[in-house]
Structure formats: structure tokens, C-alpha cells
Design a protein around this motif. Structure first.
Motif, PDB file in Angstrom:
ATOM      1  N   LEU A 102       0.830  -1.206   0.000  1.00 40.52           N
ATOM      2  CA  LEU A 102       0.000   0.000   0.000  1.00 40.52           C
ATOM      3  C   LEU A 102       0.865   1.257   0.000  1.00 40.52           C
ATOM      4  N   ALA A 103       1.942   1.236   0.772  1.00 35.27           N
ATOM      5  CA  ALA A 103       2.879   2.365   0.759  1.00 35.27           C
ATOM      6  C   ALA A 103       3.541   2.491  -0.607  1.00 35.27           C
ATOM      7  N   GLY A 104       3.852   1.365  -1.235  1.00 31.86           N
ATOM      8  CA  GLY A 104       4.419   1.392  -2.580  1.00 31.86           C
ATOM      9  C   GLY A 104       3.447   1.959  -3.594  1.00 31.86           C
ATOM     10  N   ALA A 105       2.168   1.644  -3.433  1.00 37.28           N
ATOM     11  CA  ALA A 105       1.150   2.180  -4.342  1.00 37.28           C
ATOM     12  C   ALA A 105       1.042   3.692  -4.198  1.00 37.28           C
ATOM     13  N   VAL A 106       1.069   4.168  -2.965  1.00 37.06           N
ATOM     14  CA  VAL A 106       1.013   5.617  -2.727  1.00 37.06           C
ATOM     15  C   VAL A 106       2.271   6.287  -3.273  1.00 37.06           C
ATOM     16  N   ALA A 107       3.422   5.669  -3.047  1.00 34.15           N
ATOM     17  CA  ALA A 107       4.677   6.239  -3.529  1.00 34.15           C
ATOM     18  C   ALA A 107       4.710   6.295  -5.055  1.00 34.15           C
ATOM     19  N   SER A 108       4.254   5.235  -5.713  1.00 36.13           N
ATOM     20  CA  SER A 108       4.266   5.246  -7.182  1.00 36.13           C
ATOM     21  C   SER A 108       3.301   6.296  -7.726  1.00 36.13           C
ATOM     22  N   THR A 109       2.183   6.501  -7.042  1.00 38.49           N
ATOM     23  CA  THR A 109       1.249   7.544  -7.461  1.00 38.49           C
ATOM     24  C   THR A 109       1.881   8.929  -7.309  1.00 38.49           C
ATOM     25  N   LEU A 110       2.560   9.154  -6.198  1.00 41.97           N
ATOM     26  CA  LEU A 110       3.200  10.452  -5.975  1.00 41.97           C
ATOM     27  C   LEU A 110       4.347  10.688  -6.949  1.00 41.97           C
ATOM     28  N   VAL A 111       5.088   9.637  -7.283  1.00 46.50           N
ATOM     29  CA  VAL A 111       6.173   9.774  -8.260  1.00 46.50           C
ATOM     30  C   VAL A 111       5.601  10.141  -9.627  1.00 46.50           C
TER      31      VAL A 111
END
Length: 138
Positions: free
Chosen positions: A22-31
Motif C-alpha cells: 500500500l505504501a508502494g502504491a502511494v509512492a508510485s502515485t506520488l512519483v
């Protein structure tokens, strides 16, 4: 069936891999959001404030959806790999109900994620437009 869905949601919430994904999903969205902002107005990219750039900014919310797909795959495959699915089927012998509960739990989690990340991206877009002095009705 509600108890099975609740159990599957509890399983997802207590596994560190889920929170990491879930943190990876948020990070990829922010990137992805940052990439659109940084590249706006450059070659082949629309400047901020145009309909195309607004669409690209809002489409960045869909970047983490693939990571949520991985959550759905791992919700079954990790139980098979670690051998804990046998205990699940001993508690509920009807395999269709167990798989239905797994699908429903991942669906609930993905819907909550989609609504939350879309709201966050919308907030970031409105904040970015307010700082740049761009009207939000474009």
C-alpha cells in the motif's frame, strides 16, 4: 459470509506485506504526479492549466492500481505457499465461499484505496493550481 469477509480483511490488515504494498502504491502515485508536474510545459508535454495536463495529473491516481492487483494475487498465493490455506478450508469447507470472501475483501480494500488516493490527488492538483494561480475550472 460477513464473518468470512471480516476475517479476510483482518488477515490483510495484520500482514506487513499488505502495508508495504500500500505504501508502494502511494509512492508510485506520488512519483507519477511529480513526473507530470516536473515535465509540464517541456517537449511533448502540455503546460499546467490545460485540459491535457489536468487529465494527466488526475490519471496519476491510477498508477497504484497495479500494486493493488498484486495485493489480490498475494492474498491467495501466500496462503498456499505457507500452507495456511488448509486451516482456512478446515474452518470453512466451502471453497467458493472462502474465495468469494477473499475477492470481496480485496475489492473493499481496493475501493477504499481508490477513493482515498483520488481524493489526495485532487487535493494536490487544487493546491498546485492555487499556488500557480491557475483557475481550477480548466
Amino acid at each position: 459470509m460477513n464473518r468470512l469477509i471480516g476475517t479476510e480483511l483482518r488477515k490483510l490488515a495484520t500482514v506487513r506485506t499488505f502495508w508495504g504494498l500500500l505504501a508502494g502504491a502511494v509512492a508510485s502515485t506520488l512519483v507519477r504526479f511529480g513526473m507530470v508536474v516536473v515535465n509540464s510545459g517541456k517537449i511533448e508535454a502540455a503546460p499546467l492549466g490545460t485540459g491535457a495536463s489536468t487529465r494527466d495529473l488526475m490519471n496519476s491516481a491510477g498508477t497504484g492500481v497495479l500494486v493493488i492487483l498484486v495485493v489480490g494475487i498475494l492474498s491467495v498465493s501466500t496462503e498456499v505457499r505457507h500452507g495456511t490455506i488448509g486451516w482456512t478450508f478446515l474452518a470453512t469447507p466451502n471453497r467458493w465461499r472462502v474465495m468469494g470472501a477473499k475477492v470481496a475483501a480485496v475489492l473493499i480494500v481496493s475501493l477504499v484505496y481508490a477513493v482515498a488516493i483520488t481524493a489526495a490527488v485532487l487535493g494536490l492538483v487544487s493546491l498546485l493550481f492555487a499556488r500557480q494561480g491557475i483557475p481550477f475550472d480548466t
